[in-house]
Enzyme design. Structure first.
Site, short mmCIF file in Angstrom:
data_model
loop_
_atom_site.label_atom_id
_atom_site.label_comp_id
_atom_site.label_asym_id
_atom_site.label_seq_id
_atom_site.Cartn_x
_atom_site.Cartn_y
_atom_site.Cartn_z
N ASP A 47 0.87 -1.25 0.00
CA ASP A 47 0.12 0.08 -0.13
C ASP A 47 0.87 1.04 -0.06
OD1 ASP A 47 -3.20 0.43 0.91
OD2 ASP A 47 -1.83 1.95 1.10
N ASN A 102 -12.69 -3.36 2.27
CA ASN A 102 -13.74 -2.30 2.51
C ASN A 102 -14.50 -2.56 1.43
OD1 ASN A 102 -12.40 -1.13 4.74
ND2 ASN A 102 -11.03 -0.14 3.47
N GLY A 108 -15.37 2.94 3.53
CA GLY A 108 -13.96 3.24 3.36
C GLY A 108 -13.63 2.97 2.03
N GLN A 109 -14.07 2.18 1.18
CA GLN A 109 -13.53 2.05 -0.05
C GLN A 109 -13.41 3.23 -0.97
OE1 GLN A 109 -15.88 -1.05 -2.42
NE2 GLN A 109 -14.03 -1.44 -3.75
N HIS A 115 -10.12 -5.39 -3.52
CA HIS A 115 -8.59 -5.75 -2.87
C HIS A 115 -8.94 -6.00 -1.29
CE1 HIS A 115 -9.86 -1.22 -2.59
NE2 HIS A 115 -9.20 -1.19 -1.32
N LEU A 116 -7.98 -6.89 -1.15
CA LEU A 116 -7.85 -7.47 0.38
C LEU A 116 -6.72 -6.61 1.16
CD1 LEU A 116 -8.55 -9.24 2.57
CD2 LEU A 116 -7.34 -10.88 1.38
N HIS A 117 -6.98 -5.99 2.23
CA HIS A 117 -5.83 -5.36 2.86
C HIS A 117 -5.21 -6.55 3.68
CE1 HIS A 117 -6.78 -1.01 2.04
NE2 HIS A 117 -8.09 -1.50 2.01
P1 5GP Z 1 -9.61 1.44 0.14
O1 5GP Z 1 -9.59 2.78 0.93
O2 5GP Z 1 -10.40 1.41 -1.22
O3 5GP Z 1 -10.10 0.22 1.03
O4 5GP Z 1 -8.11 1.00 -0.11
C1 5GP Z 1 -7.27 1.53 -1.20
C2 5GP Z 1 -5.95 1.67 -0.95
O5 5GP Z 1 -5.15 1.85 -1.91
C3 5GP Z 1 -5.48 2.60 0.25
O6 5GP Z 1 -5.07 2.11 1.57
C4 5GP Z 1 -4.22 3.48 -0.56
O7 5GP Z 1 -3.66 3.69 0.46
C5 5GP Z 1 -4.05 2.58 -1.45
N1 5GP Z 1 -3.54 3.46 -2.70
C6 5GP Z 1 -4.09 4.15 -3.41
N2 5GP Z 1 -3.55 4.74 -4.52
C7 5GP Z 1 -2.47 3.79 -4.42
C8 5GP Z 1 -1.42 3.78 -5.30
O8 5GP Z 1 -1.25 4.36 -6.36
N3 5GP Z 1 -0.42 2.44 -5.22
C9 5GP Z 1 -0.66 1.74 -4.06
N4 5GP Z 1 0.11 0.92 -4.09
N5 5GP Z 1 -1.66 1.87 -3.28
C10 5GP Z 1 -2.58 3.05 -3.45
#
Ligand code: 5GP
Ligand code: ZN
Length: 129
Positions: A47, A102, A108-109, A115-117
């Protein structure tokens, strides 16, 4: 615009690649990502804004909007997201970790490619914020 490429001949609901999707571009190599593990169906990369010492995102190679869509459209890929995350946790020396999907903006998405964190390397509180 949706472009069908690669493994886009699979089960119904499979969208292949979406042109303006950030994570489709990381999967294809069009934009850089710090990739730590790949499998037939998944790609794992760090991330950009890590929330733990290990913060890796595991994504399906094919574009699905969220985890439920992956599970409905391709259960094997849904399972592989989890097994890939576990493999990365083990490789980075973590027995304990948190996995988060999310789903939806209010949860929070922010990137609408499933994607799985994988979060590990510190203590976590419950409930999450
Ligand atoms: P979400 O908030 O949709 O669950 O998670 C999206 C994640 O993608 C966030 O934790 C954010 O930091 C990460 N992210 C956003 N843009 C980029 C990027 O360009 N590269 C990487 N590696 N992560 C990203
Ligand atoms: Zn995508």
């Amino acid at each position: 615009m949706v472009t069908l490429v690669g493994r886009a001949t699979g089960p119904p609901g499979l969208l292949g690649r979406v042109d303006d999707c950030l994570f489709c571009k990381i999967v294809s190599g069009e934009i850089p990502g710090e990739i730590v593990h790949t499998t037939e169906r998944t790609v794992a990369f760090r991330d950009l804004n890590p929330q733990a010492p290990t913060h890796v995102l595991v994504v399906p190679r094919d574009h699905y909007e969220n985890a439920a869509a992956v599970a409905a459209g391709d259960p094997a890929t849904a399972a592989e997201l989890v097994t890939t995350a576990a493999a990365v946790a083990t490789a980075e020396g973590h027995d304990d970790y948190r996995l988060v999907f999310n789903t939806g903006a209010d949860a929070g998405q922010t990137v609408f490619h499933a994607h799985l964190h994988l979060l590990a390397g510190r203590d976590f509180t419950w409930p999450p914020g």
